[in-house]
Scaffold this motif. Structure first.
Motif, PDB file in Angstrom:
ATOM      1  N   VAL B 170       0.815  -1.216   0.000  1.00  0.00           N
ATOM      2  CA  VAL B 170       0.000   0.000   0.000  1.00  0.00           C
ATOM      3  C   VAL B 170       0.849   1.266   0.000  1.00  0.00           C
ATOM      4  CG1 VAL B 170      -2.000  -1.036   1.104  1.00  0.00           C
ATOM      5  CG2 VAL B 170      -0.151  -0.159   2.506  1.00  0.00           C
ATOM      6  N   LEU B 171       2.174   1.129  -0.126  1.00  0.00           N
ATOM      7  CA  LEU B 171       3.034   2.304  -0.002  1.00  0.00           C
ATOM      8  C   LEU B 171       3.497   2.838  -1.352  1.00  0.00           C
ATOM      9  CD1 LEU B 171       5.322   1.331   3.002  1.00  0.00           C
ATOM     10  CD2 LEU B 171       3.112   2.476   3.004  1.00  0.00           C
ATOM     11  N   THR B 172       3.849   4.108  -1.358  1.00  0.00           N
ATOM     12  CA  THR B 172       4.453   4.686  -2.551  1.00  0.00           C
ATOM     13  C   THR B 172       5.933   4.293  -2.573  1.00  0.00           C
ATOM     14  OG1 THR B 172       5.139   6.668  -1.401  1.00  0.00           O
ATOM     15  CG2 THR B 172       2.944   6.683  -2.344  1.00  0.00           C
ATOM     16  N   PRO B 173       6.562   4.359  -3.743  1.00  0.00           N
ATOM     17  CA  PRO B 173       7.978   3.973  -3.824  1.00  0.00           C
ATOM     18  C   PRO B 173       8.848   4.721  -2.813  1.00  0.00           C
ATOM     19  CG  PRO B 173       7.080   4.242  -6.017  1.00  0.00           C
ATOM     20  CD  PRO B 173       6.008   4.670  -5.066  1.00  0.00           C
ATOM     21  N   GLN B 174       8.559   5.992  -2.593  1.00  0.00           N
ATOM     22  CA  GLN B 174       9.349   6.760  -1.621  1.00  0.00           C
ATOM     23  C   GLN B 174       9.167   6.202  -0.220  1.00  0.00           C
ATOM     24  OE1 GLN B 174       7.297   7.932  -3.909  1.00  0.00           O
ATOM     25  NE2 GLN B 174       8.749   8.903  -5.295  1.00  0.00           N
ATOM     26  N   GLU B 175       7.902   5.921   0.112  1.00  0.00           N
ATOM     27  CA  GLU B 175       7.627   5.381   1.447  1.00  0.00           C
ATOM     28  C   GLU B 175       8.279   4.015   1.623  1.00  0.00           C
ATOM     29  OE1 GLU B 175       3.290   7.291   2.593  1.00  0.00           O
ATOM     30  OE2 GLU B 175       3.352   5.659   1.169  1.00  0.00           O
ATOM     31  N   ILE B 176       8.333   3.261   0.516  1.00  0.00           N
ATOM     32  CA  ILE B 176       8.951   1.935   0.599  1.00  0.00           C
ATOM     33  C   ILE B 176      10.436   2.069   0.954  1.00  0.00           C
ATOM     34  CG2 ILE B 176       9.618  -0.100  -0.734  1.00  0.00           C
ATOM     35  CD1 ILE B 176       6.964   0.194  -2.236  1.00  0.00           C
ATOM     36  N   LEU B 179      10.733   2.746   4.541  1.00  0.00           N
ATOM     37  CA  LEU B 179      10.434   1.575   5.354  1.00  0.00           C
ATOM     38  C   LEU B 179      11.624   0.604   5.354  1.00  0.00           C
ATOM     39  CD1 LEU B 179       8.400  -0.119   6.991  1.00  0.00           C
ATOM     40  CD2 LEU B 179       7.715  -1.179   4.854  1.00  0.00           C
ATOM     41  N   MET B 180      12.252   0.429   4.195  1.00  0.00           N
ATOM     42  CA  MET B 180      13.406  -0.468   4.105  1.00  0.00           C
ATOM     43  C   MET B 180      14.498  -0.009   5.077  1.00  0.00           C
ATOM     44  SD  MET B 180      12.759  -2.714   1.604  1.00  0.00           S
ATOM     45  CE  MET B 180      11.042  -2.788   1.949  1.00  0.00           C
ATOM     46  N   LYS B 181      14.718   1.304   5.097  1.00  0.00           N
ATOM     47  CA  LYS B 181      15.743   1.829   6.014  1.00  0.00           C
ATOM     48  C   LYS B 181      15.369   1.533   7.457  1.00  0.00           C
ATOM     49  CE  LYS B 181      17.183   5.747   3.261  1.00  0.00           C
ATOM     50  NZ  LYS B 181      16.420   6.965   3.008  1.00  0.00           N
ATOM     51  N   ILE B 182      14.097   1.785   7.772  1.00  0.00           N
ATOM     52  CA  ILE B 182      13.648   1.557   9.148  1.00  0.00           C
ATOM     53  C   ILE B 182      13.852   0.097   9.527  1.00  0.00           C
ATOM     54  CG2 ILE B 182      11.625   1.509  10.652  1.00  0.00           C
ATOM     55  CD1 ILE B 182      10.561   3.924   9.049  1.00  0.00           C
ATOM     56  N   MET B 183      13.517  -0.791   8.608  1.00  0.00           N
ATOM     57  CA  MET B 183      13.643  -2.216   8.917  1.00  0.00           C
ATOM     58  C   MET B 183      15.101  -2.609   9.160  1.00  0.00           C
ATOM     59  SD  MET B 183      10.702  -3.829   6.439  1.00  0.00           S
ATOM     60  CE  MET B 183      11.404  -5.404   6.381  1.00  0.00           C
ATOM     61  N   LYS B 184      15.990  -2.098   8.323  1.00  0.00           N
ATOM     62  CA  LYS B 184      17.412  -2.407   8.498  1.00  0.00           C
ATOM     63  C   LYS B 184      17.903  -1.917   9.852  1.00  0.00           C
ATOM     64  CE  LYS B 184      19.782  -3.409   4.454  1.00  0.00           C
ATOM     65  NZ  LYS B 184      20.538  -3.088   3.259  1.00  0.00           N
ATOM     66  N   ASN B 185      17.458  -0.720  10.164  1.00  0.00           N
ATOM     67  CA  ASN B 185      17.791  -0.110  11.428  1.00  0.00           C
ATOM     68  C   ASN B 185      17.362  -0.982  12.606  1.00  0.00           C
ATOM     69  OD1 ASN B 185      18.660   1.898  13.051  1.00  0.00           O
ATOM     70  ND2 ASN B 185      17.563   3.509  11.943  1.00  0.00           N
ATOM     71  N   ALA B 290       0.994   8.217 -14.754  1.00  0.00           N
ATOM     72  CA  ALA B 290       1.963   7.974 -13.692  1.00  0.00           C
ATOM     73  C   ALA B 290       1.959   9.157 -12.741  1.00  0.00           C
ATOM     74  CB  ALA B 290       3.349   7.784 -14.294  1.00  0.00           C
ATOM     75  N   GLY B 291       2.554   8.963 -11.588  1.00  0.00           N
ATOM     76  CA  GLY B 291       2.612  10.050 -10.632  1.00  0.00           C
ATOM     77  C   GLY B 291       2.763   9.510  -9.233  1.00  0.00           C
ATOM     78  N   ILE B 292       3.131  10.405  -8.325  1.00  0.00           N
ATOM     79  CA  ILE B 292       3.225  10.019  -6.927  1.00  0.00           C
ATOM     80  C   ILE B 292       1.817  10.001  -6.356  1.00  0.00           C
ATOM     81  CG2 ILE B 292       4.132  10.727  -4.688  1.00  0.00           C
ATOM     82  CD1 ILE B 292       6.433  12.077  -6.302  1.00  0.00           C
ATOM     83  N   GLU B 293       1.573   9.073  -5.447  1.00  0.00           N
ATOM     84  CA  GLU B 293       0.225   8.948  -4.897  1.00  0.00           C
ATOM     85  C   GLU B 293      -0.288  10.285  -4.358  1.00  0.00           C
ATOM     86  OE1 GLU B 293      -0.439   5.952  -1.828  1.00  0.00           O
ATOM     87  OE2 GLU B 293      -2.417   5.820  -2.729  1.00  0.00           O
ATOM     88  N   GLY B 294      -1.594  10.526  -4.593  1.00  0.00           N
ATOM     89  CA  GLY B 294      -2.196  11.723  -4.024  1.00  0.00           C
ATOM     90  C   GLY B 294      -2.066  12.955  -4.888  1.00  0.00           C
ATOM     91  N   ASN B 295      -1.745  12.771  -6.169  1.00  0.00           N
ATOM     92  CA  ASN B 295      -1.666  13.932  -7.047  1.00  0.00           C
ATOM     93  C   ASN B 295      -2.859  14.044  -7.979  1.00  0.00           C
ATOM     94  OD1 ASN B 295       0.830  15.702  -6.824  1.00  0.00           O
ATOM     95  ND2 ASN B 295       1.668  13.643  -6.545  1.00  0.00           N
ATOM     96  N   GLY B 296      -3.979  13.465  -7.554  1.00  0.00           N
ATOM     97  CA  GLY B 296      -5.214  13.639  -8.310  1.00  0.00           C
ATOM     98  C   GLY B 296      -5.597  12.458  -9.181  1.00  0.00           C
ATOM     99  N   GLN B 297      -4.759  11.403  -9.187  1.00  0.00           N
ATOM    100  CA  GLN B 297      -5.088  10.250 -10.030  1.00  0.00           C
ATOM    101  C   GLN B 297      -6.409   9.618  -9.603  1.00  0.00           C
ATOM    102  OE1 GLN B 297      -2.253  10.716  -8.265  1.00  0.00           O
ATOM    103  NE2 GLN B 297      -0.538   9.548  -9.111  1.00  0.00           N
ATOM    104  N   THR B 298      -6.576   9.474  -8.274  1.00  0.00           N
ATOM    105  CA  THR B 298      -7.788   8.842  -7.762  1.00  0.00           C
ATOM    106  C   THR B 298      -9.018   9.633  -8.184  1.00  0.00           C
ATOM    107  OG1 THR B 298      -6.504   8.143  -5.870  1.00  0.00           O
ATOM    108  CG2 THR B 298      -8.878   7.986  -5.665  1.00  0.00           C
ATOM    109  N   ASP B 299      -8.959  10.953  -8.024  1.00  0.00           N
ATOM    110  CA  ASP B 299     -10.118  11.777  -8.369  1.00  0.00           C
ATOM    111  C   ASP B 299     -10.387  11.743  -9.868  1.00  0.00           C
ATOM    112  OD1 ASP B 299     -10.498  13.544  -5.658  1.00  0.00           O
ATOM    113  OD2 ASP B 299      -8.423  13.004  -6.042  1.00  0.00           O
TER     114      ASP B 299
END
Ligand SMILES: Nc1ncnc2c1ncn2[C@@H]1O[C@H](COP(=O)(O)OP(=O)(O)OP(=O)(O)O)[C@@H](O)[C@H]1O
Ligand SMILES: [Mg+2]
Lengths: 358, 508
Positions: B170-176, B179-185, B290-299
């Motif tokens: 459910v995450l955007t590539p940036q959020e992923i 998250l990867m960093k957090i997990m490694k940490n 294409a686009g980052i989540e929340g830039n109007g694609q859903t609407d």
């Protein structure tokens, strides 16, 4: 055997039955506290319920079941479609008044069909009464519980007012007797001698079967349930969820209204009393629907069960229990049975553990 | 080597299916252990057993070498096991802080004592770079943030063993990346992590070892460093998987959908969610937004499908104006929609699979007669689609969709929408939560649609999907179209510039 124990139908039925047992145990405790000497006798009377008075008791059970099948359907049908219709009481009394009004006033209609016309009137009036909360819910997103509670009170006062204005028997402070529009007995009065049972019970059962078919077999029922389970998905699927909510509420109201007609045209000497009390039949629809798990066929049995307990309560008077204790007892059994159904999950978990244990 | 968690010979059955068949999973202390398997392979089930949500019929669980009896989530917590579920379980009208302490709150004189809790939350948040605002309401924060709250919840409870069930779906590539960093940490601090994902890249990136399941059975546990992605997917699916999408030259035909100056009001702010957007979709092409989540694609998609009213502008579909048509009219005239949120829109979870597969067509002649449903036809249709799309579940057409695995729920929706044989297929994140084999299949299907002269409008956050599947790319940023690209020539970096708003061009 294991298959049977795990089947859904069995789990549902066993949950209902366990709930009932739970209700009985609680009722017995109430009796023990209020009148220990007669507790056992009284309890046995309640247990034997509708059987206590022989065929008459059974007939009375069916007679009492008739209106609460209808209000149970009203609550259950709405619930299947995601709505909580707490307004069955108002719809019921509006239906009752309409039936009595037509029965007394529509002198131009031939006697043979007058009862039918009056019942149709009750059906329509109940539906119209539910139109208001239905509309508010569908188009204004007003909580249907609040709207239908208000409609209950408006209905009660309106009926009191209209009875006094139109079909008033001033001497008894109640509605007049609709002598020309009594629902036919179709021989049930001879079969269940001495009871008030009539064609109404057959009508109620037929309506329940129709409700079942509509919900389970038709595209209309498919839409109503989809809308109740997941309104967003039903919109996505192109269903008109607003119209569905409105219709479902109206149908629920019509059921309750018909219940009012069926009771007050039964020829059992029941009249609309001009008092400020909401019709109990409406609220009894809630435990009936719960016990019947909102399934129309289940509701028939649940209503008969509730009526059976009530008849038992009637005969308990022989043991000199004060009527209040009887009412508490009856209510305790019914409501506890219904509400302990909420523990269904635990019950099926219990069975799962047992079968796993083996 | 010492294991923190050992699940030995676990067997768990559901009606009609053995979800876990004699599975063994051994996790070392301080490692990130990936769990890989097709949709319905039994990953979530196995984790639910570990977390005490299901009781296995057979098998033993050991924690730190000792046999552990885990009958419910409270037991699991006692052993320091925490879980982030595939679908989050936060209370929406509570604040972050209230959610974190829920269940372990300290009460003094009947009042919640939140001061210490707040300090602890802030400390953890800082330690692991979670950037959490303890006073934000859950209903106001993004999905990625919700997930971090779930992580913080586990850390607050001092869990040592952390289960992540498809956290990245459910995450955007940036959020992923974050998250990867957090997990490694977390792993470097000595926590042990079990990580479920379908994305082999992610496994390569963070995991130490991976255990592969197939159809409820244990296949193998291998070191990630010495195993290629191809090998992993072959172990999981049992055959070679194509990562490249095979497709021939596109032959764009007539315009099928024309969007003119579309404006959609935002529900949350005074800005327009979709601002003056115009574009055309042709037969025989896969156009990707294409686009980052929340830039109007859903609407934008809601407006095209009729779920949201349009403020201004117009929509022409196959030459006729559908600007004000109902959802049903658009659907019947040939638009299919694979929705972004499968639980909200895509499925009636309390209906069974057969009933869900006719959700868009139950009113057609094939499935009803004078208002009566034709159950025989409905179940026949379901059986066909189940076969064709390989939808796996315990009781076939009779399975309640609620009990199906996430990926198979998705497959059911995709099957239903493609089976309608639409002229325009609007597919939003169609492969979210699917395994590599299923993704390959769905992509093939999309290309088939296009080759049959239909149009596909693909909305995806997945860079690889965007590059591989589409014939033409439009980039959306803050409600506007800011770039157009040809996937054969554009680089990912350049797309990224458009997506972040650093570059824009006028689209004719
Ligand atoms: N509560 C349940 N009742 C009945 N069947 C279930 C239940 N939960 C899971 N199953 C079945 O068990 C199988 C394994 O499901 P599980 O959710 O573990 O798969 P998964 O590996 O997590 O798949 P995905 O990648 O799609 O999430 C599926 O076939 C599913 O239909
Ligand atoms: Mg899963």
């Amino acid at each position: 055997m294991n298959k049977l124990l795990k089947s859904k139908g069995f789990q549902n039925a066993s949950a209902s039955i366990l709930s009932i047992i739970f209700g009985f145990v609680f009722g017995f405790i109430v009796l023990l506290i209020s009148n220990p000497a007669n507790a056992v006798g009284g309890f046995l009377t309640i247990l034997s319920g509708g059987f206590t008075g022989g065929m008459k008791g059974l007939g009375q059970t069916l007679y009492l079941a008739t209106p609460i099948i209808m209000t149970g359907l009203s609550v259950g049908f709405a619930f299947k479609t995601g709505l909580f219709n707490i307004g069955a009481s108002g719809q019921f009394i509006i239906g009752a008044f309409t039936a009595v009004f037509i029965a007394v006033k529509a002198t131009f209609i031939p006697t043979e069909i007058l009862w039918l016309v009056a019942l149709t009137g009750a059906f329509v009036a109940g539906g119209l009464w539910a139109l208001v909360p239905g509309f508010l819910k569908a188009y204004r997103n007003v909580n249907e519980v609040i709207a239908s509670i208000m409609m209950n009170y408006i209905g009660m006062y309106l009926v009191n007012f209209m009875v006094v204005k139109t079909v008033f028997d001033a001497a008894r402070n109640q509605s007049m007797t609709p002598t020309r529009a009594i629902i036919p007995k179709v021989g049930l009065d001879t079969l269940f001698n001495g009871s008030n049972v009539n064609l109404g019970i057959i009508i109620a059962i037929l309506v329940a079967i129709i409700a079942y078919i509509v919900l389970e077999k038709t595209t209309f029922g498919y839409e109503l349930k989809a809308c109740g389970y997941n309104r967003s998905a039903s919109q996505y699927a192109g269903m008109n969820s607003k119209r569905n909510i409105l219709l479902s509420m109206v149908i629920a109201g019509a059921f309750a209204g018909l219940g009012g007609g069926l009771l007050y045209l039964a020829g059992s000497g029941k009249h609309i009393q001009v008092v400020d009390i909401l019709a109990a039949e409406g609220f009894n629809g809630i435990p009936v629907a719960l016990l019947g798990l909102s399934n129309p066929i289940g509701i028939i049995f649940a209503a008969i069960f509730v009526a059976y307990i009530n008849v038992g309560g009637f005969y308990m008077q022989l043991y000199k229990f004060v009527p209040e204790v009887i009412s508490i007892m009856v209510a305790a059994i019914i409501y506890l049975s219904a509400f302990s159904l909420f523990f269904r999950e635990q019950i099926s978990a219990f069975f799962k553990k047992r079968t796993e244990g083996k | 080597m010492e294991y923190v968690i050992e699940m030995l010979n676990i067997t768990k059955e559901f009606p009609g299916i053995i979800a876990n068949d004699d599975i063994t999973l051994q996790v070392r202390k301080g490692e990130i252990h990936a769990l890989l398997g097709e949709n319905g392979a039994g990953k979530s089930t196995l984790m639910s057993v570990l977390f005490g949500l299901y009781k296995a019929e057979k098998g033993t669980i050991k924690v730190n070498g000792q046999v552990a009896k885990i009958h419910n989530p409270n037991d699991a917590k006692k052993y320091g096991i925490g879980m982030v579920h595939q679908h989050f379980k936060l209370v929406h009208n509570f604040t972050v802080l209230e959610n974190v302490v829920l269940g372990v709150e300290t009460v003094e004189n009947g009042f919640l004592k939140l001061k210490d809790a707040r300090e602890k939350v802030e400390k953890i948040s800082k330690q692991y770079n979670l950037f959490i605002d303890p006073d934000a309401l859950i209903s106001d924060i993004s999905v990625g943030m919700e997930q971090r709250v779930e992580i913080l919840k586990m850390l607050y409870r001092e869990n040592e063993i952390l289960i992540f069930d498809e956290p990245t779906a459910v995450l955007t590539p940036q959020e992923i990346d974050e998250l990867m960093k957090i997990m490694k940490n977390l792993a470097s601090e000595g926590k042990s992590i079990i990580f479920i994902t379908h994305k082999l890249n992610e496994i390569k990136q963070v995991a130490d070892r991976v255990t592969v399941l197939r159809k409820g059975k244990y296949i193998a546990t291998v070191d990630v460093a010495t195993t290629s992605k191809e090998e992993m997917s072959e172990m999981m699916v049992g055959r070679k998987v194509l990562f490249e999408v095979e497709k021939g030259e596109q032959k764009p035909g007539e315009v099928i959908l024309e969007v003119k100056n579309l404006v959609v009001k935002s529900k949350h702010s005074h800005k327009n969610a979709v601002n003056n957007v115009s574009f055309k979709v042709r037969r025989g092409e896969i156009l990707c937004i294409a686009g980052i989540e929340g830039n109007g694609q859903t609407d934008l998609v809601y407006a095209l499908t009729g779920l949201t009213p349009i403020e201004s502008g117009s929509l022409l579909f196959k030459g006729s104006d559908i600007t004000h048509s109902t959802i049903r009219q658009r659907s019947v005239s040939g638009i299919s929609h694979i929705p972004e949120d499968r639980h909200k829109h895509g499925l009636v979870l309390d209906y069974n699979l057969a009933e869900n597969l006719v959700l868009q067509s139950y009113f057609q002649k094939d499935y009803q007669n004078n208002g009566f449903l034709k159950f025989e036809a409905i179940y026949k249709h379901a059986t066909d689609l189940i076969q064709q799309f390989d939808i796996r579940s315990g009781e076939g057409a009779n399975s309640k969709t609620r009990s199906m695995s996430g990926g198979n729920q998705q497959k059911a929706i995709v099957a239903r929408e493609i089976d309608k044989n639409p002229d325009l297929l609007i597919a939003v994140q169609p492969t979210r939560g699917l395994d590599v084999g299923a993704i390959e299949y769905i992509h093939k299907k999309l290309v088939e649609q296009r080759d049959a002269g239909k149009a596909v409008l693909l909305v995806s956050l997945e860079m690889i999907e965007v590059m591989n599947v589409s014939d033409r790319i439009l980039v959306m940023y803050e409600g506007e179209l800011v770039g157009q690209a040809d996937p054969r020539v554009v680089s990912q970096q350049e797309l990224g510039l458009y997506m972040s708003g650093s570059k824009r061009e006028v689209i004719e």
